[in-house]
Design an enzyme around this catalytic site. Structure first.
Site, PDB file in Angstrom:
ATOM      1  N   ARG A  12       0.698  -1.120   0.019  1.00 18.89           N
ATOM      2  CA  ARG A  12       0.052  -0.061   0.157  1.00 18.89           C
ATOM      3  C   ARG A  12       0.850   1.202  -0.202  1.00 18.89           C
ATOM      4  NH1 ARG A  12      -2.955  -3.245   3.749  1.00 18.89           N
ATOM      5  NH2 ARG A  12      -4.969  -3.881   2.661  1.00 18.89           N
ATOM      6  N   LYS A  48       2.990  11.823 -11.199  1.00 22.22           N
ATOM      7  CA  LYS A  48       2.156  10.966 -11.956  1.00 22.22           C
ATOM      8  C   LYS A  48       2.953   9.733 -11.963  1.00 22.22           C
ATOM      9  CE  LYS A  48      -0.936  13.542 -14.841  1.00 22.22           C
ATOM     10  NZ  LYS A  48      -0.937  13.646 -16.520  1.00 22.22           N
ATOM     11  N   GLU A  97      10.657  19.296 -24.412  1.00 18.48           N
ATOM     12  CA  GLU A  97       9.780  19.577 -23.199  1.00 18.48           C
ATOM     13  C   GLU A  97      10.082  20.709 -22.603  1.00 18.48           C
ATOM     14  OE1 GLU A  97       7.108  17.854 -22.800  1.00 18.48           O
ATOM     15  OE2 GLU A  97       7.351  15.851 -23.594  1.00 18.48           O
ATOM     16  N   LYS A 149       6.791  23.288 -14.359  1.00 19.66           N
ATOM     17  CA  LYS A 149       5.982  22.057 -14.071  1.00 19.66           C
ATOM     18  C   LYS A 149       5.510  22.095 -12.456  1.00 19.66           C
ATOM     19  CE  LYS A 149       4.951  17.547 -14.657  1.00 19.66           C
ATOM     20  NZ  LYS A 149       5.198  16.174 -15.522  1.00 19.66           N
ATOM     21  N   GLU A 171      -5.099  16.850 -11.997  1.00 17.12           N
ATOM     22  CA  GLU A 171      -5.384  17.178 -13.444  1.00 17.12           C
ATOM     23  C   GLU A 171      -6.702  17.546 -13.766  1.00 17.12           C
ATOM     24  OE1 GLU A 171      -2.935  15.304 -16.612  1.00 17.12           O
ATOM     25  OE2 GLU A 171      -4.239  16.321 -18.290  1.00 17.12           O
ATOM     26  N   ARG A 213      -3.190  21.634 -15.167  1.00  9.93           N
ATOM     27  CA  ARG A 213      -2.143  20.797 -15.444  1.00  9.93           C
ATOM     28  C   ARG A 213      -2.301  20.390 -16.826  1.00  9.93           C
ATOM     29  NH1 ARG A 213       0.233  15.948 -11.461  1.00  9.93           N
ATOM     30  NH2 ARG A 213       1.806  15.417 -13.054  1.00  9.93           N
ATOM     31  N   ASN A 242       0.225  19.832 -21.520  1.00 10.88           N
ATOM     32  CA  ASN A 242      -0.123  18.862 -22.772  1.00 10.88           C
ATOM     33  C   ASN A 242       0.260  19.698 -24.322  1.00 10.88           C
ATOM     34  OD1 ASN A 242      -0.696  16.315 -21.647  1.00 10.88           O
ATOM     35  ND2 ASN A 242      -2.609  17.165 -20.999  1.00 10.88           N
ATOM     36  N   HIS A 245       0.837  18.140 -27.554  1.00  8.25           N
ATOM     37  CA  HIS A 245       0.912  16.706 -27.291  1.00  8.25           C
ATOM     38  C   HIS A 245      -0.553  16.104 -28.043  1.00  8.25           C
ATOM     39  CE1 HIS A 245       3.962  17.379 -24.543  1.00  8.25           C
ATOM     40  NE2 HIS A 245       4.193  16.185 -24.427  1.00  8.25           N
ATOM     41  N   HIS A 290       0.989  13.160 -29.940  1.00 14.09           N
ATOM     42  CA  HIS A 290       0.644  11.821 -29.581  1.00 14.09           C
ATOM     43  C   HIS A 290       0.428  11.047 -30.884  1.00 14.09           C
ATOM     44  CE1 HIS A 290       0.511  12.361 -25.130  1.00 14.09           C
ATOM     45  NE2 HIS A 290       1.655  11.989 -25.558  1.00 14.09           N
ATOM     46  N   HIS A 316       9.272  11.092 -29.328  1.00 10.67           N
ATOM     47  CA  HIS A 316       8.510  12.042 -28.656  1.00 10.67           C
ATOM     48  C   HIS A 316       8.561  13.186 -28.686  1.00 10.67           C
ATOM     49  CE1 HIS A 316       5.384  12.967 -25.604  1.00 10.67           C
ATOM     50  NE2 HIS A 316       6.238  13.417 -24.974  1.00 10.67           N
TER      51      HIS A 316
HETATM   52  N1  LIG Z   1       4.899  10.745 -15.214  1.00 11.49           N
HETATM   53  C1  LIG Z   1       4.946  11.536 -16.157  1.00 11.49           C
HETATM   54  O1  LIG Z   1       4.441  12.589 -15.818  1.00 11.49           O
HETATM   55  C2  LIG Z   1       5.519  11.786 -17.472  1.00 11.49           C
HETATM   56  C3  LIG Z   1       5.696  12.808 -18.150  1.00 11.49           C
HETATM   57  C4  LIG Z   1       6.279  12.686 -19.473  1.00 11.49           C
HETATM   58  C5  LIG Z   1       6.533  11.702 -19.939  1.00 11.49           C
HETATM   59  N2  LIG Z   1       6.393  10.390 -19.124  1.00 11.49           N
HETATM   60  C6  LIG Z   1       6.758   9.028 -19.599  1.00 11.49           C
HETATM   61  O2  LIG Z   1       8.236   9.229 -19.912  1.00 11.49           O
HETATM   62  C7  LIG Z   1       8.781   8.216 -20.842  1.00 11.49           C
HETATM   63  C8  LIG Z   1       9.514   8.716 -21.698  1.00 11.49           C
HETATM   64  O3  LIG Z   1      10.904   9.260 -20.977  1.00 11.49           O
HETATM   65  P1  LIG Z   1      12.279   9.196 -21.361  1.00 11.49           P
HETATM   66  O4  LIG Z   1      12.558   9.936 -22.690  1.00 11.49           O
HETATM   67  O5  LIG Z   1      13.006   9.562 -20.259  1.00 11.49           O
HETATM   68  O6  LIG Z   1      12.256   7.773 -21.814  1.00 11.49           O
HETATM   69  P2  LIG Z   1      13.139   6.303 -21.207  1.00 11.49           P
HETATM   70  O7  LIG Z   1      12.973   6.178 -19.826  1.00 11.49           O
HETATM   71  O8  LIG Z   1      12.532   5.395 -22.248  1.00 11.49           O
HETATM   72  O9  LIG Z   1      14.467   6.540 -21.615  1.00 11.49           O
HETATM   73  C9  LIG Z   1      14.905   6.818 -22.942  1.00 11.49           C
HETATM   74  C10 LIG Z   1      16.157   6.073 -23.585  1.00 11.49           C
HETATM   75  O10 LIG Z   1      17.320   6.357 -22.631  1.00 11.49           O
HETATM   76  C11 LIG Z   1      17.950   5.497 -21.983  1.00 11.49           C
HETATM   77  N3  LIG Z   1      18.782   5.929 -21.099  1.00 11.49           N
HETATM   78  C12 LIG Z   1      18.456   6.725 -19.680  1.00 11.49           C
HETATM   79  N4  LIG Z   1      19.557   7.331 -18.894  1.00 11.49           N
HETATM   80  C13 LIG Z   1      20.520   7.269 -19.927  1.00 11.49           C
HETATM   81  C14 LIG Z   1      21.537   7.727 -19.929  1.00 11.49           C
HETATM   82  N5  LIG Z   1      22.117   8.594 -18.732  1.00 11.49           N
HETATM   83  N6  LIG Z   1      22.632   7.799 -20.938  1.00 11.49           N
HETATM   84  C15 LIG Z   1      22.102   7.145 -21.970  1.00 11.49           C
HETATM   85  N7  LIG Z   1      20.892   6.474 -22.383  1.00 11.49           N
HETATM   86  C16 LIG Z   1      20.009   6.712 -21.101  1.00 11.49           C
HETATM   87  C17 LIG Z   1      17.000   4.455 -21.633  1.00 11.49           C
HETATM   88  O11 LIG Z   1      17.557   3.101 -21.486  1.00 11.49           O
HETATM   89  C18 LIG Z   1      16.170   4.429 -22.845  1.00 11.49           C
HETATM   90  O12 LIG Z   1      16.557   3.666 -23.845  1.00 11.49           O
HETATM   91  C19 LIG Z   1       7.322   7.743 -21.443  1.00 11.49           C
HETATM   92  O13 LIG Z   1       7.015   6.283 -20.967  1.00 11.49           O
HETATM   93  C20 LIG Z   1       6.309   8.817 -21.148  1.00 11.49           C
HETATM   94  O14 LIG Z   1       4.991   8.160 -20.923  1.00 11.49           O
HETATM   95  C21 LIG Z   1       5.776  10.428 -17.991  1.00 11.49           C
HETATM   96 ZN   LIG Z   2       5.885  14.993 -23.574  1.00 15.43          ZN
END
Ligand SMILES: NC(=O)c1ccc[n+]([C@@H]2O[C@H](COP(=O)([O-])OP(=O)(O)OC[C@H]3O[C@@H](n4cnc5c(N)ncnc54)[C@H](O)[C@@H]3O)[C@@H](O)[C@H]2O)c1
Ligand SMILES: [Zn+2]
Length: 347
Positions: A116, A138, A179, A215, A225, A229, A233, A236, A240, A250
């Site tokens: 939990r 989130k 972003e 943010k 949201e 919030r 987007n 997006h 998307h 992305h």
């Molecule tokens: N929770 C939220 O509010 C929120 C907001 C925006 C996006 N997201 C989510 O975030 C994800 C995308 O995030 P992301 O772009 O960080 O993607 P990711 O976590 O998939 O990382 C992208 C790539 O970077 C690699 N990587 C990580 N650290 C590294 C480093 N220091 N050096 C080299 N490579 C490295 C990973 O192995 C991966 O291949 C999506 O799943 C999206 O839905 C969440």
């Molecule tokens: Zn985004």
């Protein structure tokens, strides 16, 4: 380094040389074990931090989960839960997600539901995670659609080591810059100017601090949201749809999405800086010169399935000015017309 409060008791630390046990997890009464969740790209950093945690007297192990969004599945979460059981993680222990936002989304989800809820903390190792995904509480798994399962829960701490971000490969820098530009466009004209002046060489520390501040402000006003919030987007809705129907990253898809949104903003809200925004994104190298063919009908169909659609049609974030966003209903004809502005670029 002074931590910044990012919601509730949650704190953020931005600095250099932060990959030690002391910097990542200040001591906490009762904590005896730390389960580190990393992904392939952050596995070395994860192991390094784990060793430091062990040296500090904690029990710690690393689990490297699948690459990217393949980690955000129920099966992957199940494997992590079983691993936490094996490790004997208790209520006072900590799940530490070290990686990009896919990794922190999974780590945060598992931490917020196991027993939990146990403490979650993150080391954001991509620029996107640092300026966006790891901030705001989130957590998410995917289920057919993206992020359909999740919780709202702040991690206790988010650590951003600028030395790590400095070494990121170009494509990961681009995703994060997209972003960061978004954050500036919806909430910080000074951040926009910084990115205009320095382009891809913009000083990461200030970029991250400013984007995080946007943010944090938006999330503090609307954690669940229900209102503002949604401004996060920006770009997006179209982004998307493009991301899902092409091989575009992305960040690149969102940059095109913002370009379309700016054209619509010009038409419906009198936004005068659509050209300036396009130059900004182009200067950051986010708008490809030769775009891969995008099936417009497919993009339209996917946009019709957007989560922010209601019975009056598509709801999009638009700009009245840089730093002044609104959410508006937009009809299909207006979206089509905006696509036409990008003719030649968008097939
Ligand atoms: N929770 C939220 O509010 C929120 C907001 C925006 C996006 N997201 C989510 O975030 C994800 C995308 O995030 P992301 O772009 O960080 O993607 P990711 O976590 O998939 O990382 C992208 C790539 O970077 C690699 N990587 C990580 N650290 C590294 C480093 N220091 N050096 C080299 N490579 C490295 C990973 O192995 C991966 O291949 C999506 O799943 C999206 O839905 C969440
Ligand atoms: Zn985004």
């Amino acid at each position: 380094v002074e931590p910044i409060l990012i919601g509730g008791e949650s704190e953020l630390v931005i600095g250099r040389g932060l990959l030690s046990a002391e910097a990542v997890l200040p001591e906490r009464e009762g904590r005896s074990a730390v389960a580190v969740i990393a992904q392939p790209g952050s596995a070395m950093i994860g192991r390094h931090v784990m060793e430091s945690l062990v040296d500090s007297g904690l029990r710690s192990e690393v689990r490297v989960v699948a690459e990217g969004d393949a980690a955000k599945t129920i099966d992957s979460a199940l494997e992590v839960y079983l691993w936490l059981n094996d490790l004997g993680i208790g209520r006072q222990d900590t799940v530490l997600g070290i990686g990009g936002a896919a990794c922190t989304d999974l780590a945060g989800f598992v931490a917020s539901t196991y027993l939990r809820g146990v403490e979650a903390a993150y080391v954001a190792t991509t620029l996107l995670a640092a300026v966006d995904g790891a901030i705001g509480g989130k957590t998410a798994l995917n289920l057919e659609g993206k992020n359909l399962i999740g919780t709202f829960r702040h991690p206790s701490r988010v650590v951003i080591d600028l030395d790590v971000l400095d070494r990121l490969p170009d494509h990961l820098r681009s995703d994060g810059l997209s972003e960061a530009a978004k954050a500036g466009l919806i909430g910080d004209p000074e951040l926009v100017r910084l990115l205009e002046d320095h382009k891809r060489d913009a000083p990461l520390e200030e970029i991250v601090e400013r984007a995080v501040a946007v943010k944090v402000l938006v999330v503090s006003e609307d954690f669940r949201e229900e209102g503002v919030r949604a401004f996060l987007n920006y770009g997006h809705t179209v982004g998307h749809a493009i991301e899902a129907s092409t091989t575009m990253s992305h960040g690149a898809a969102v940059a095109i999405g913002m370009t379309v949104a700016a054209e619509i903003s010009a038409k419906l809200e009198g936004f005068r800086d659509a050209g300036r925004q396009r130059a900004l994104l182009d200067g950051l190298g986010l708008l490809p010169a030769a775009m891969p063919a995008i099936d417009r009908a497919e993009v339209r169909r996917l946009m019709g399935m957007d989560k922010k659609r209601d019975d009056r049609g598509l709801r999009m974030v638009l700009l009245r000015e840089i730093g002044d966003p609104v959410v508006r209903h937009v009809d299909n004809a207006t979206v089509e017309a905006a696509f036409d502005v990008l003719k030649g670029a968008l097939a």
